[in-house]
Design a protein around this motif. Structure first.
Motif, PDB file in Angstrom:
ATOM      1  N   ALA A 226      59.793  21.109  33.124  1.00  0.00           N
ATOM      2  CA  ALA A 226      60.045  19.809  33.317  1.00  0.00           C
ATOM      3  C   ALA A 226      61.723  19.608  33.704  1.00  0.00           C
ATOM      4  O   ALA A 226      62.028  18.852  34.544  1.00  0.00           O
ATOM      5  N   LEU A 227      62.365  20.538  33.044  1.00  0.00           N
ATOM      6  CA  LEU A 227      63.861  20.632  33.245  1.00  0.00           C
ATOM      7  C   LEU A 227      63.968  21.056  34.550  1.00  0.00           C
ATOM      8  O   LEU A 227      64.942  20.479  35.388  1.00  0.00           O
ATOM      9  N   ALA A 228      63.381  22.062  35.256  1.00  0.00           N
ATOM     10  CA  ALA A 228      63.621  22.486  36.623  1.00  0.00           C
ATOM     11  C   ALA A 228      63.171  21.178  37.612  1.00  0.00           C
ATOM     12  O   ALA A 228      63.771  21.243  38.648  1.00  0.00           O
ATOM     13  N   VAL A 229      62.186  20.422  37.360  1.00  0.00           N
ATOM     14  CA  VAL A 229      61.928  19.350  38.267  1.00  0.00           C
ATOM     15  C   VAL A 229      63.006  18.457  38.110  1.00  0.00           C
ATOM     16  O   VAL A 229      63.460  17.755  39.153  1.00  0.00           O
ATOM     17  N   TYR A 230      63.728  18.226  37.006  1.00  0.00           N
ATOM     18  CA  TYR A 230      64.673  17.150  37.048  1.00  0.00           C
ATOM     19  C   TYR A 230      65.914  17.618  38.000  1.00  0.00           C
ATOM     20  O   TYR A 230      66.656  16.972  38.753  1.00  0.00           O
ATOM     21  N   HIS A 231      66.238  19.162  37.961  1.00  0.00           N
ATOM     22  CA  HIS A 231      67.429  19.509  38.421  1.00  0.00           C
ATOM     23  C   HIS A 231      67.147  19.736  40.064  1.00  0.00           C
ATOM     24  O   HIS A 231      67.971  19.260  40.868  1.00  0.00           O
ATOM     25  N   ALA A 247      69.083   5.923  35.428  1.00  0.00           N
ATOM     26  CA  ALA A 247      69.202   5.934  34.223  1.00  0.00           C
ATOM     27  C   ALA A 247      67.993   6.558  33.340  1.00  0.00           C
ATOM     28  O   ALA A 247      68.022   7.159  32.590  1.00  0.00           O
ATOM     29  N   ARG A 248      66.827   6.029  33.904  1.00  0.00           N
ATOM     30  CA  ARG A 248      65.574   6.541  33.214  1.00  0.00           C
ATOM     31  C   ARG A 248      65.301   7.973  33.293  1.00  0.00           C
ATOM     32  O   ARG A 248      64.857   8.610  32.341  1.00  0.00           O
ATOM     33  N   LEU A 249      65.554   8.592  34.450  1.00  0.00           N
ATOM     34  CA  LEU A 249      65.324   9.938  34.524  1.00  0.00           C
ATOM     35  C   LEU A 249      66.432  10.639  33.720  1.00  0.00           C
ATOM     36  O   LEU A 249      66.128  11.690  33.305  1.00  0.00           O
ATOM     37  N   GLN A 250      67.599  10.357  33.677  1.00  0.00           N
ATOM     38  CA  GLN A 250      68.756  10.873  33.078  1.00  0.00           C
ATOM     39  C   GLN A 250      68.331  10.774  31.455  1.00  0.00           C
ATOM     40  O   GLN A 250      68.546  11.723  30.743  1.00  0.00           O
ATOM     41  N   ASP A 251      67.949   9.722  31.057  1.00  0.00           N
ATOM     42  CA  ASP A 251      67.659   9.793  29.527  1.00  0.00           C
ATOM     43  C   ASP A 251      66.264  10.403  29.401  1.00  0.00           C
ATOM     44  O   ASP A 251      66.358  11.267  28.309  1.00  0.00           O
ATOM     45  N   LEU A 252      65.240  10.650  29.997  1.00  0.00           N
ATOM     46  CA  LEU A 252      64.296  11.796  29.908  1.00  0.00           C
ATOM     47  C   LEU A 252      64.706  13.007  29.697  1.00  0.00           C
ATOM     48  O   LEU A 252      64.328  13.743  29.055  1.00  0.00           O
ATOM     49  N   HIS A 253      65.665  13.302  30.780  1.00  0.00           N
ATOM     50  CA  HIS A 253      66.184  14.737  30.754  1.00  0.00           C
ATOM     51  C   HIS A 253      66.954  15.040  29.513  1.00  0.00           C
ATOM     52  O   HIS A 253      66.842  16.055  28.905  1.00  0.00           O
ATOM     53  N   ARG A 254      67.554  14.183  28.846  1.00  0.00           N
ATOM     54  CA  ARG A 254      68.213  14.185  27.647  1.00  0.00           C
ATOM     55  C   ARG A 254      67.232  14.251  26.452  1.00  0.00           C
ATOM     56  O   ARG A 254      67.559  15.231  25.501  1.00  0.00           O
ATOM     57  N   ARG A 255      66.329  13.638  26.656  1.00  0.00           N
ATOM     58  CA  ARG A 255      65.295  13.601  25.388  1.00  0.00           C
ATOM     59  C   ARG A 255      64.339  15.115  25.635  1.00  0.00           C
ATOM     60  O   ARG A 255      64.239  15.614  24.622  1.00  0.00           O
ATOM     61  N   ILE A 256      64.101  15.661  26.754  1.00  0.00           N
ATOM     62  CA  ILE A 256      63.465  16.937  26.965  1.00  0.00           C
ATOM     63  C   ILE A 256      64.498  17.944  26.289  1.00  0.00           C
ATOM     64  O   ILE A 256      64.106  18.827  25.421  1.00  0.00           O
ATOM     65  N   ILE A 257      65.875  18.016  26.524  1.00  0.00           N
ATOM     66  CA  ILE A 257      66.843  19.004  26.052  1.00  0.00           C
ATOM     67  C   ILE A 257      66.821  18.736  24.464  1.00  0.00           C
ATOM     68  O   ILE A 257      66.760  19.920  23.938  1.00  0.00           O
ATOM     69  N   GLY A 259      64.337  17.785  22.518  1.00  0.00           N
ATOM     70  CA  GLY A 259      63.049  17.726  22.032  1.00  0.00           C
ATOM     71  C   GLY A 259      62.628  16.615  21.290  1.00  0.00           C
ATOM     72  O   GLY A 259      61.639  16.736  20.351  1.00  0.00           O
ATOM     73  N   ASP A 260      63.086  15.602  21.614  1.00  0.00           N
ATOM     74  CA  ASP A 260      62.545  14.184  21.328  1.00  0.00           C
ATOM     75  C   ASP A 260      61.422  13.804  21.913  1.00  0.00           C
ATOM     76  O   ASP A 260      60.835  14.147  23.146  1.00  0.00           O
ATOM     77  N   PRO A 261      60.751  12.755  21.414  1.00  0.00           N
ATOM     78  CA  PRO A 261      59.349  12.152  22.003  1.00  0.00           C
ATOM     79  C   PRO A 261      59.768  11.463  23.346  1.00  0.00           C
ATOM     80  O   PRO A 261      60.865  10.889  23.267  1.00  0.00           O
ATOM     81  N   VAL A 262      58.991  11.446  24.437  1.00  0.00           N
ATOM     82  CA  VAL A 262      59.224  10.833  25.616  1.00  0.00           C
ATOM     83  C   VAL A 262      58.304   9.797  25.713  1.00  0.00           C
ATOM     84  O   VAL A 262      58.605   8.877  26.645  1.00  0.00           O
ATOM     85  N   LEU A 263      57.182   9.549  24.969  1.00  0.00           N
ATOM     86  CA  LEU A 263      56.334   8.300  25.160  1.00  0.00           C
ATOM     87  C   LEU A 263      56.393   7.916  23.578  1.00  0.00           C
ATOM     88  O   LEU A 263      56.485   8.525  22.461  1.00  0.00           O
ATOM     89  N   PRO A 264      55.992   6.467  23.368  1.00  0.00           N
ATOM     90  CA  PRO A 264      55.728   5.895  21.881  1.00  0.00           C
ATOM     91  C   PRO A 264      54.575   6.579  21.387  1.00  0.00           C
ATOM     92  O   PRO A 264      53.539   6.874  21.757  1.00  0.00           O
ATOM     93  N   GLY A 265      54.755   7.182  20.236  1.00  0.00           N
ATOM     94  CA  GLY A 265      54.183   7.779  19.507  1.00  0.00           C
ATOM     95  C   GLY A 265      53.587   9.572  19.858  1.00  0.00           C
ATOM     96  O   GLY A 265      52.938  10.110  19.410  1.00  0.00           O
ATOM     97  N   ALA A 266      54.322   9.943  20.781  1.00  0.00           N
ATOM     98  CA  ALA A 266      54.280  11.209  21.344  1.00  0.00           C
ATOM     99  C   ALA A 266      54.901  12.227  20.735  1.00  0.00           C
ATOM    100  O   ALA A 266      56.212  12.077  20.092  1.00  0.00           O
ATOM    101  N   PRO A 267      54.435  13.443  20.441  1.00  0.00           N
ATOM    102  CA  PRO A 267      55.048  14.311  19.361  1.00  0.00           C
ATOM    103  C   PRO A 267      56.208  15.087  20.280  1.00  0.00           C
ATOM    104  O   PRO A 267      56.437  14.984  21.306  1.00  0.00           O
TER     105      PRO A 267
END
Length: 278
Positions: A226-231, A247-257, A259-267
């Motif tokens: 997932a991080l490779a796809v971002y870069h 901004a949405r992609l950057q926020d997702l990138h930060r969440r993945i790094i 280890g936060d949920p990326v969808l409502p209710g997602a582990p």
């Protein structure tokens, strides 16, 4: 000059047209043979304006562009006659294409064109999504997307038709992105990785698709991918547009790094990876 014996409307076959791909016409599900030249361009313009009078000048532009022959008007009349003849022979009503003041008009039943079915399914899906029926909405969206049989109006080279083709290509991508978001929300991330990978390769600057691929990979316990796809996306955007990801992609990138949920209710998938949990 030309005439056709009228056909009773009650005996007319069911006509259906496709423009979400190569232009195709059927009567009672049987293909109507059409000449692959100016007839198709003329018919395509009539279809995109179905139910409206199309001036002769616009038809001439669609067929020949800026350099029509001096006999263009007569040739359009002949094309229309041949189209009428082909449809009547196939079983359609003789009134399918009407002569009106200064041009022509094509009359279609409500479900006679694939773009109309697309819009109906899109709206039905949108209503089901708003009502909380995500799975039902996905079914409608996928049925709408399945109507595409290639690029809209594929094979037709006419500047007058290019905006129409571009419009429906964009409608498809926009609905596909909406559908993918819903499918991610209902847990289909693993099944979507392959499709999304191909889509991102085909549309590398389309950030919503890249977001969905990153989310699908992360939710499938593939954080590094997932991080490779971002870069890769960031490098592509900078190279082509001189821009950083949205901004949405950057926020997702930060969440993945993080280890936060990326969808409502997602582990938080990263936590599961670090702890060795399945």
């Amino acid at each position: 000059m030309h005439s056709e014996s009228p056909r009773s409307p009650g005996n007319a076959g069911t006509v259906f047209f496709r423009i979400l791909g190569p232009l195709q016409a059927t009567v009672d599900a049987r293909p109507v043979p059409l000449a692959r030249n100016r007839q198709l361009a003329l018919l395509a313009l009539l279809l995109t304006e179905a139910g409206k009078a199309v001036p002769l000048g616009r038809l001439v532009d669609a067929v020949w562009g800026e350099e029509p022959p001096v006999t263009a008007d007569k040739q359009i009349q002949t094309c229309v006659w041949r189209l009428r003849k082909a449809f009547v022979k196939a079983g359609a009503s003789a009134g399918l294409i009407e002569t009106v003041r200064g041009g022509y008009l094509l009359r279609l039943p409500e479900d006679g064109l694939d773009t109309r079915l697309f819009e109906r399914l899109r709206l039905t899906g949108r209503s089901r999504a708003a009502a909380g029926d995500a799975i039902g909405a996905v079914e409608d969206y996928r049925a709408a997307l399945a109507l595409f049989q290639g690029p809209p109006l594929a094979g037709l080279e006419s500047p007058a038709l290019e905006p129409v083709a571009a419009y429906w290509a964009e409608r498809r991508l926009a609905l596909l992105e909406e559908c993918l978001d819903l499918e991610l929300a209902v847990g289909r991330h693993r099944e979507l990785v392959g499709e999304l990978s191909l889509l991102v390769e085909e549309h590398p600057l389309r950030e919503p698709l890249r977001w969905s691929l990153m989310a699908a990979l992360y939710l499938s316990d593939r954080r590094a991918d997932a991080l490779a796809v971002y870069h890769a996306g960031r490098a592509t955007l900078i190279s082509h547009l001189g821009l950083d990801p949205c901004a949405r992609l950057q926020d997702l990138h930060r969440r993945i790094i993080a280890g936060d949920p990326v969808l409502p209710g997602a582990p938080a998938r990263a936590e599961a990876q670090l702890s060795g949990a399945p």
